[in-house]
Write a protein that holds these residues in place. Sequence first.
Motif, PDB file in Angstrom:
ATOM      1  N   SER A 146      -8.350  -1.240   3.112  1.00  0.00           N
ATOM      2  CA  SER A 146      -9.236  -0.608   2.394  1.00  0.00           C
ATOM      3  C   SER A 146      -9.941   0.455   3.843  1.00  0.00           C
ATOM      4  N   LEU A 147     -10.942   1.319   3.288  1.00  0.00           N
ATOM      5  CA  LEU A 147     -11.567   2.049   4.180  1.00  0.00           C
ATOM      6  C   LEU A 147     -12.306   1.253   5.204  1.00  0.00           C
ATOM      7  N   ARG A 148     -12.964   0.159   4.693  1.00  0.00           N
ATOM      8  CA  ARG A 148     -13.637  -0.809   5.591  1.00  0.00           C
ATOM      9  C   ARG A 148     -12.634  -1.261   6.741  1.00  0.00           C
ATOM     10  N   TYR A 150      -9.754  -0.341   7.594  1.00  0.00           N
ATOM     11  CA  TYR A 150      -9.213   0.880   8.481  1.00  0.00           C
ATOM     12  C   TYR A 150     -10.306   1.016   9.610  1.00  0.00           C
ATOM     13  N   PHE A 189     -13.557   8.359   6.979  1.00  0.00           N
ATOM     14  CA  PHE A 189     -13.219   8.743   5.668  1.00  0.00           C
ATOM     15  C   PHE A 189     -12.161   9.888   5.794  1.00  0.00           C
ATOM     16  N   TYR A 192      -9.011   8.441   7.442  1.00  0.00           N
ATOM     17  CA  TYR A 192      -8.283   7.508   6.434  1.00  0.00           C
ATOM     18  C   TYR A 192      -7.596   8.115   5.359  1.00  0.00           C
ATOM     19  N   ASN A 305      -1.552   5.684  -2.861  1.00  0.00           N
ATOM     20  CA  ASN A 305      -2.592   5.805  -2.007  1.00  0.00           C
ATOM     21  C   ASN A 305      -2.465   7.163  -1.205  1.00  0.00           C
ATOM     22  N   PHE A 326      -7.973   8.302  -3.787  1.00  0.00           N
ATOM     23  CA  PHE A 326      -8.643   7.308  -3.004  1.00  0.00           C
ATOM     24  C   PHE A 326      -9.587   6.365  -3.741  1.00  0.00           C
ATOM     25  N   GLN A 330      -8.938   2.210  -4.045  1.00  0.00           N
ATOM     26  CA  GLN A 330      -9.971   1.205  -3.558  1.00  0.00           C
ATOM     27  C   GLN A 330     -10.379   0.322  -4.627  1.00  0.00           C
ATOM     28  N   TRP A 390     -17.038   8.082  -0.426  1.00  0.00           N
ATOM     29  CA  TRP A 390     -16.488   7.299   0.774  1.00  0.00           C
ATOM     30  C   TRP A 390     -17.062   5.815   0.925  1.00  0.00           C
ATOM     31  N   GLY A 393     -15.012   2.733  -0.553  1.00  0.00           N
ATOM     32  CA  GLY A 393     -13.864   1.930   0.601  1.00  0.00           C
ATOM     33  C   GLY A 393     -14.461   0.926   1.123  1.00  0.00           C
TER      34      GLY A 393
END
Length: 396
Positions: A146-148, A150, A189, A192, A305, A326, A330, A390, A393
Amino acid sequence: MLANKYRELLQQTKVNFVRGLSDKINWDSRAICIEGARGTGKSTLMLQYIKSNLSLDQTLYLSLDDLYFKQHSLLSVAETFYQEGGRYLFLDEVHKYEDWQTEVKNLYDFKPQLKIVLSGSSILALQQSNADLSRRLLHYHLPELSLREYIALKAKVSIPIYSLSDLLQNHRAIVDDIKNFLPSPLKFFREYLTYGAYPFSMEGEAEYLMRIQQLINVIIDYDLPEARPIELSSLSKLKKLLYIISTAVPFTPNISRLAEQIVTSRSRLLEMLDLLEKAQLVRNLRSSAFGISLMNKPEKIFLNNSSLIMALAEGQPNIGNLRETFFYSQLAGAGFRVSYPKKGDFLIDNQYTFEIGGKNKDSKQIATEVQAYLAIDDIEYGTVGKIPLWLFGFLY
């Protein structure tokens, strides 16, 4: 020899970043299967758990693609390990070992004190495990980062997971919380979207997209033929199909026309899309009204993705495609059911409707829908009914 290889791997394993799935797995279960796409970190997850929680004397990690197993059986190795006091057996790349299902079933049935964790890089092969074994295994899915996650890996900043309901109701306060940890979330973001899906981006961004192309080739050229009978001519068609999806506007397919483009039949194209979805290279978005069926054409087709888009689109991705991919990845990665709505872009758990767009996007298309929201790119803070893209994420 096998024990030495395992201990060398364990010494090289870092535990400074651990995927969030590790906390959700019931490691005390007798038999666990960790599924997930190639490159998501399944092997590392197992080794990290061993390093942080288990005694080396009672633990053995085996990769079943080792040449040792060309002439020796898993069962004999496991028997010796068990007799010497071993109680935790981790089996990686199980699909590379012929008839692994039968031997794992025998270990489960006749070694009640033995706990088994298995995984493999071909999710199609794992899905073909026989029914008897499937009943014994507790299955877990490891999604892409996830963005978190990453951000935790790249910036070494630990930010909490937020629930979807909290995010919808309190998104401005959540942005304030996140900015206390991370002053520039939009910067990460943007990174990512290109480099964020797979943990191996930390090994070098310059080679990252090339490695993804190699990963795609391995899945199509080796994993798919191992798991399913497939003609050699179909492999290049699968790659062409992926390229078409990567360069398109959020892709509402004309199935007949798409079949013509890759020189195949309509029914065969639908089979190919199903195969790519099972291999976790694409996501086929369907209306919840029609259910999931091989012969029901998807309403939209996405790559799994945004990193896959960047690797395949040769520097010319469609921004709308990136945004929607995205969002989809997510929400699906967090375990939500994502389907195609009557209005808008996505319906989440048959409850929330979302429209995705840039900062000038308005809510006309979803104005008549209950519990409808805009997920908007290029903004740090949202307003009522308008939430920064964003922020989705941080759901896992």
